[in-house]
Design a protein around this motif. Structure first.
Motif, PDB file in Angstrom:
ATOM      1  N   VAL B  29      40.442  45.537 -49.831  1.00  0.00           N
ATOM      2  CA  VAL B  29      39.430  45.121 -51.479  1.00  0.00           C
ATOM      3  C   VAL B  29      39.126  46.216 -51.996  1.00  0.00           C
ATOM      4  O   VAL B  29      39.784  45.598 -54.046  1.00  0.00           O
ATOM      5  N   ARG B  30      38.710  47.501 -52.626  1.00  0.00           N
ATOM      6  CA  ARG B  30      38.770  47.891 -53.293  1.00  0.00           C
ATOM      7  C   ARG B  30      39.852  48.001 -54.146  1.00  0.00           C
ATOM      8  O   ARG B  30      40.012  47.919 -55.306  1.00  0.00           O
ATOM      9  N   LEU B  31      40.716  49.357 -53.045  1.00  0.00           N
ATOM     10  CA  LEU B  31      41.932  49.181 -53.640  1.00  0.00           C
ATOM     11  C   LEU B  31      43.402  48.019 -54.808  1.00  0.00           C
ATOM     12  O   LEU B  31      43.787  48.273 -55.672  1.00  0.00           O
ATOM     13  N   THR B  32      42.411  47.027 -54.008  1.00  0.00           N
ATOM     14  CA  THR B  32      43.111  45.623 -54.566  1.00  0.00           C
ATOM     15  C   THR B  32      43.623  45.496 -56.034  1.00  0.00           C
ATOM     16  O   THR B  32      43.106  44.890 -56.521  1.00  0.00           O
ATOM     17  N   SER B  33      41.706  45.385 -55.972  1.00  0.00           N
ATOM     18  CA  SER B  33      40.862  45.380 -57.037  1.00  0.00           C
ATOM     19  C   SER B  33      41.764  45.787 -58.229  1.00  0.00           C
ATOM     20  O   SER B  33      42.011  45.239 -59.611  1.00  0.00           O
ATOM     21  N   LEU B  34      41.707  47.275 -58.362  1.00  0.00           N
ATOM     22  CA  LEU B  34      41.856  47.787 -59.150  1.00  0.00           C
ATOM     23  C   LEU B  34      43.449  47.787 -59.136  1.00  0.00           C
ATOM     24  O   LEU B  34      44.086  47.637 -60.951  1.00  0.00           O
ATOM     25  N   ALA B  35      44.187  47.235 -58.769  1.00  0.00           N
ATOM     26  CA  ALA B  35      45.970  47.030 -58.634  1.00  0.00           C
ATOM     27  C   ALA B  35      45.859  45.533 -59.329  1.00  0.00           C
ATOM     28  O   ALA B  35      46.580  45.452 -60.315  1.00  0.00           O
ATOM     29  N   ALA B  36      44.917  45.200 -58.957  1.00  0.00           N
ATOM     30  CA  ALA B  36      45.318  43.460 -59.857  1.00  0.00           C
ATOM     31  C   ALA B  36      44.610  43.305 -61.303  1.00  0.00           C
ATOM     32  O   ALA B  36      45.604  42.950 -61.985  1.00  0.00           O
ATOM     33  N   ALA B  37      43.585  44.658 -61.491  1.00  0.00           N
ATOM     34  CA  ALA B  37      43.280  45.354 -62.985  1.00  0.00           C
ATOM     35  C   ALA B  37      44.737  45.792 -63.574  1.00  0.00           C
ATOM     36  O   ALA B  37      45.287  44.839 -64.855  1.00  0.00           O
ATOM     37  N   VAL B  38      45.627  46.408 -63.121  1.00  0.00           N
ATOM     38  CA  VAL B  38      46.710  47.122 -63.934  1.00  0.00           C
ATOM     39  C   VAL B  38      47.280  46.355 -63.862  1.00  0.00           C
ATOM     40  O   VAL B  38      48.302  46.239 -64.820  1.00  0.00           O
ATOM     41  N   GLN B  42      49.151  44.800 -67.353  1.00  0.00           N
ATOM     42  CA  GLN B  42      50.401  44.460 -67.304  1.00  0.00           C
ATOM     43  C   GLN B  42      50.832  43.597 -68.197  1.00  0.00           C
ATOM     44  O   GLN B  42      51.515  43.530 -69.163  1.00  0.00           O
ATOM     45  N   TRP B  43      50.934  42.783 -67.395  1.00  0.00           N
ATOM     46  CA  TRP B  43      51.118  41.133 -67.486  1.00  0.00           C
ATOM     47  C   TRP B  43      50.273  40.747 -68.942  1.00  0.00           C
ATOM     48  O   TRP B  43      50.778  39.889 -70.020  1.00  0.00           O
ATOM     49  N   PRO B  59      48.833  49.281 -75.850  1.00  0.00           N
ATOM     50  CA  PRO B  59      50.434  49.832 -74.650  1.00  0.00           C
ATOM     51  C   PRO B  59      50.275  49.347 -73.587  1.00  0.00           C
ATOM     52  O   PRO B  59      48.988  49.195 -73.180  1.00  0.00           O
ATOM     53  N   THR B  60      51.259  49.115 -72.551  1.00  0.00           N
ATOM     54  CA  THR B  60      51.398  48.608 -71.187  1.00  0.00           C
ATOM     55  C   THR B  60      51.163  50.158 -70.423  1.00  0.00           C
ATOM     56  O   THR B  60      51.245  50.958 -70.742  1.00  0.00           O
ATOM     57  N   PRO B  61      50.533  50.009 -69.197  1.00  0.00           N
ATOM     58  CA  PRO B  61      50.322  51.136 -68.250  1.00  0.00           C
ATOM     59  C   PRO B  61      51.700  51.473 -68.105  1.00  0.00           C
ATOM     60  O   PRO B  61      51.371  52.460 -68.482  1.00  0.00           O
ATOM     61  N   VAL B  62      53.003  50.786 -67.897  1.00  0.00           N
ATOM     62  CA  VAL B  62      54.478  51.764 -68.277  1.00  0.00           C
ATOM     63  C   VAL B  62      53.811  52.465 -69.261  1.00  0.00           C
ATOM     64  O   VAL B  62      54.650  53.913 -68.714  1.00  0.00           O
ATOM     65  N   GLU B  63      53.336  52.104 -70.853  1.00  0.00           N
ATOM     66  CA  GLU B  63      53.820  53.375 -71.185  1.00  0.00           C
ATOM     67  C   GLU B  63      52.684  54.465 -71.391  1.00  0.00           C
ATOM     68  O   GLU B  63      53.254  55.475 -71.697  1.00  0.00           O
ATOM     69  N   VAL B  64      51.732  54.049 -71.399  1.00  0.00           N
ATOM     70  CA  VAL B  64      50.956  55.415 -70.986  1.00  0.00           C
ATOM     71  C   VAL B  64      51.050  56.068 -69.389  1.00  0.00           C
ATOM     72  O   VAL B  64      51.180  57.175 -69.537  1.00  0.00           O
ATOM     73  N   TRP B  65      52.137  55.786 -68.868  1.00  0.00           N
ATOM     74  CA  TRP B  65      51.920  56.446 -67.289  1.00  0.00           C
ATOM     75  C   TRP B  65      53.076  57.199 -67.479  1.00  0.00           C
ATOM     76  O   TRP B  65      53.373  58.549 -67.816  1.00  0.00           O
ATOM     77  N   ARG B  66      54.412  56.634 -68.805  1.00  0.00           N
ATOM     78  CA  ARG B  66      55.426  57.383 -69.123  1.00  0.00           C
ATOM     79  C   ARG B  66      54.549  59.024 -69.913  1.00  0.00           C
ATOM     80  O   ARG B  66      55.366  59.669 -70.326  1.00  0.00           O
ATOM     81  N   GLU B  67      54.039  58.624 -71.335  1.00  0.00           N
ATOM     82  CA  GLU B  67      53.345  59.513 -71.772  1.00  0.00           C
ATOM     83  C   GLU B  67      52.286  60.518 -71.406  1.00  0.00           C
ATOM     84  O   GLU B  67      52.629  61.525 -71.284  1.00  0.00           O
ATOM     85  N   VAL B 238      49.349  56.461 -85.103  1.00  0.00           N
ATOM     86  CA  VAL B 238      49.248  55.245 -84.242  1.00  0.00           C
ATOM     87  C   VAL B 238      50.352  55.316 -83.537  1.00  0.00           C
ATOM     88  O   VAL B 238      51.161  54.844 -83.072  1.00  0.00           O
ATOM     89  N   ASP B 239      49.681  56.586 -82.355  1.00  0.00           N
ATOM     90  CA  ASP B 239      50.417  57.145 -80.781  1.00  0.00           C
ATOM     91  C   ASP B 239      49.260  56.062 -79.687  1.00  0.00           C
ATOM     92  O   ASP B 239      48.985  56.669 -79.573  1.00  0.00           O
ATOM     93  N   TYR B 240      49.413  54.850 -80.238  1.00  0.00           N
ATOM     94  CA  TYR B 240      48.664  54.178 -79.148  1.00  0.00           C
ATOM     95  C   TYR B 240      49.072  55.076 -77.475  1.00  0.00           C
ATOM     96  O   TYR B 240      47.615  54.760 -77.428  1.00  0.00           O
ATOM     97  N   PRO B 241      49.886  55.250 -77.486  1.00  0.00           N
ATOM     98  CA  PRO B 241      49.518  55.500 -75.760  1.00  0.00           C
ATOM     99  C   PRO B 241      49.192  56.972 -75.643  1.00  0.00           C
ATOM    100  O   PRO B 241      48.557  56.896 -73.989  1.00  0.00           O
ATOM    101  N   GLY B 242      49.622  57.984 -76.105  1.00  0.00           N
ATOM    102  CA  GLY B 242      48.597  59.246 -76.693  1.00  0.00           C
ATOM    103  C   GLY B 242      46.827  58.871 -76.460  1.00  0.00           C
ATOM    104  O   GLY B 242      46.722  59.060 -75.578  1.00  0.00           O
TER     105      GLY B 242
END
Ligand SMILES: Nc1ncnc2c1ncn2[C@@H]1O[C@H](COP(=O)(O)OP(=O)(O)OP(=O)(O)O)[C@@H](O)[C@H]1O
Ligand SMILES: [Mg+2]
Lengths: 226, 281
Positions: B29-38, B42-43, B59-67, B238-242
């Motif tokens: 339940v806990r992990l699902t909740s976190l995943a749902a939030a991410v 993203q959405w 920024p999207t989670p994907v952008e943040v992850w890349r950064e 203005v580097d928001y992912p950063g």
């Protein structure tokens, strides 16, 4: 060690607990103090230990006024006085460390064995029963090798059999090394087993001091009621 | 209307697998909740949702992850982390030593309490971060000013908890040591310090938390390095992912330092009945 109390008044804050105390404790004797709950037995021991200065009168130990606590007059408390973060063995070692005794571990294990707790040396106080904790405290007090041992209902939480064993141990130790013992209890039978003399304490002072070899239970109970 | 009075059937209780299966189910339940939030993040960011709150700028989670991956490959990221850690450990370390020492002194001595307490009571209500101008005036370098702010923020919680813990010690422990011949030093070392540790550690826990807040804020205001400085810098260019990577780093380091203090506290107070129970469980 010899104690002389004359006209001693004891109390906390605003209230006096006992007044007009006159008492002599002879060197090397076992004096048992009996009295009802709240009559000031523990208060008297605290004063003898030097933890509670008298409000009035004089307390002399070997002719010198008692001014503060000293390792010569060790008090075994009625309440739990072990340090909860130290094991039974390390609690006893504290008394030895203060005396700068070498080889503390072995000595403290010997004292614990003496009170029947040899195999529980490594336990913390929270892992011992109430009676076992009292015995660790007894071991710690004895390990300090005081000239006067002040004991406040030390065997109160023990079953009849262990209690008899502890009483015998105390008498044996006393025979081997006759320190002065002031022993508080409200058990008149225990008083008669241990005492050389029995002092009966009431809020008005020492009601009577009886020779234990001649006194009977009835006499003591009678002065307690007086 | 009878329709309003109609009782809706309660949905059947979710099958949690009872007590034995409960542990895994709860983690699921806990992990699902976190995943749902991410996923939700993203959405709303990828879809440029604007519901008064303007997610399109975030920024999207994907952008943040890349950064994050990019920064983890660069030495400057580790230099920043190290710089912030040095600052907090220095400030917090000084606060711990002085806070515990003075807390014990005030708790034990009426004279010291009368001398020091008024000073502390005047300074204590001022949030440490409000001392930044004073720190800039007082200290020759920014570095020292930041450490000073960190120190002040942690000092008071540690001092106050230590003093309370010392005052709350049962007198019988001390009396017991006195009556077997222990002196002042022995009482301090064998009774007061160990007996006060549970309270001391609650002060240290609070202290490490507030000193993180202060080190980051001070770095944002006047740093040349450090995680707080880097995060603010990213914002200004203005580097928001950063910015978000900076926030996540701050969170992770805060958790790490707090958890270390917490752990040390549990070890130091393992004799407490509650901790004894934990150990045998
Ligand atoms: N720290 C204290 N402050 C104020 N009053 C106290 C304090 N300790 C004990 N008293 C009071 O002093 C009186 C005597 O207490 P004391 O502990 O000496 O009794 P006692 O004879 O040992 O009793 P017991 O057999 O129940 O242990 C009691 O009325 C108690 O309420
Ligand atoms: Mg008592």
């Amino acid at each position: 060690m010899r104690f002389e109390l004359s006209g001693v008044t004891l109390g906390y804050g605003g209230d006096a607990v006992v007044g007009g105390l006159d008492l002599e404790v002879r060197s090397g004797e076992i004096l048992v103090v009996v009295g009802g709950s709240g009559c000031g037995k523990s208060t008297l021991l605290r004063a003898l230990a030097g933890l509670l200065p008298p409000r009035g009168g004089r307390i002399l130990a070997d002719g010198q006024p008692v001014r503060g606590p000293s390792s010569e007059r060790a008090l075994m408390f009625q309440e739990d006085a072990l340090l909860p973060w130290r094991s039974a063995r390390r609690n006893v070692e504290l008394a030895l460390a203060i005396r700068k005794v070498p080889d503390r571990r072995r000595h403290s294990e010997r004292w614990l064995a003496e009170v029947g707790l040899g195999e529980h040396a490594a336990r913390l106080p929270a892992q011992l029963s109430g009676g076992q904790r009292q015995r660790v405290q007894l071991a710690r007090t004895l390990a300090a090798q005081p000239r006067a041992i002040l004991m406040d209902e030390p065997f109160g939480a023990l079953d009849a059999q262990t209690r008899a064993g502890m009483q015998q141990m105390l008498l044996d130790l006393h025979r081997a090394n006759p320190a002065t013992v002031v022993f508080v209890t409200h058990d008149v039978d225990e008083a008669l087993i241990l005492a050389d003399r029995v002092a009966v304490l009431t809020p008005r002072g020492v009601e009577a001091v009886l020779d234990a070899s001649a006194a009977t239970k009835e006499e003591i109970l009678c002065s307690l009621r007086a | 209307m009878t329709a309003l009075l109609e009782q809706t059937q309660a949905p059947p209780a979710a099958t949690s697998g009872g007590r034995r299966g409960g542990y895994r189910a709860r983690w699921a339940v806990r992990l699902t909740s976190l995943a749902a939030a991410v996923l939700a993040w993203q959405w709303v960011t990828a879809g440029d949702v604007r519901l008064w709150v303007r997610f399109d700028r975030l920024p999207t989670p994907v952008e943040v992850w890349r950064e994050l991956v990019r920064q983890l490959g660069e030495p400057v990221h580790y230099e920043d982390v190290a710089q912030s850690l040095v600052r907090i450990l220095t400030g917090f370390g000084i606060a711990a030593v002085l806070g515990i020492g003075l807390g014990i002194a005030i708790g034990r001595s009426r004279l010291l309490a009368d001398v020091l307490q008024p000073l502390f009571e005047v300074v204590r209500p001022i949030p440490a971060i409000a001392l930044v101008p004073v720190a800039i005036l007082l200290f020759p370098t920014n570095e020292q000013g930041i450490v000073f702010i960190t120190f002040v923020s942690a000092f008071f919680p540690i001092l106050v908890s230590t003093r309370h813990a010392v005052r709350a010690l049962p007198t019988v422990w001390e009396d017991a040591i006195a009556t077997i011949g222990g002196g002042r030093i022995r009482t301090l070392a064998s009774v007061v310090l160990p007996g006060a540790l549970p309270g001391v550690f609650s002060g240290l826990s609070v202290g490490i938390g507030v000193s993180w807040i202060c080190v980051i804020s001070a770095e944002m205001i006047s740093g040349d390095y450090g995680v707080g400085y880097r995060t603010w810098k990213a914002y200004t260019i203005v580097d928001y992912p950063g910015v978000l990577v900076g926030m996540l780093t701050i969170g992770a380091l805060g958790w790490l330092t707090s958890a270390s203090v917490e752990r040390a506290g549990r070890w130091a107070t393992r004799w407490l009945p509650a901790n004894l129970k934990d150990r045998t469980r």
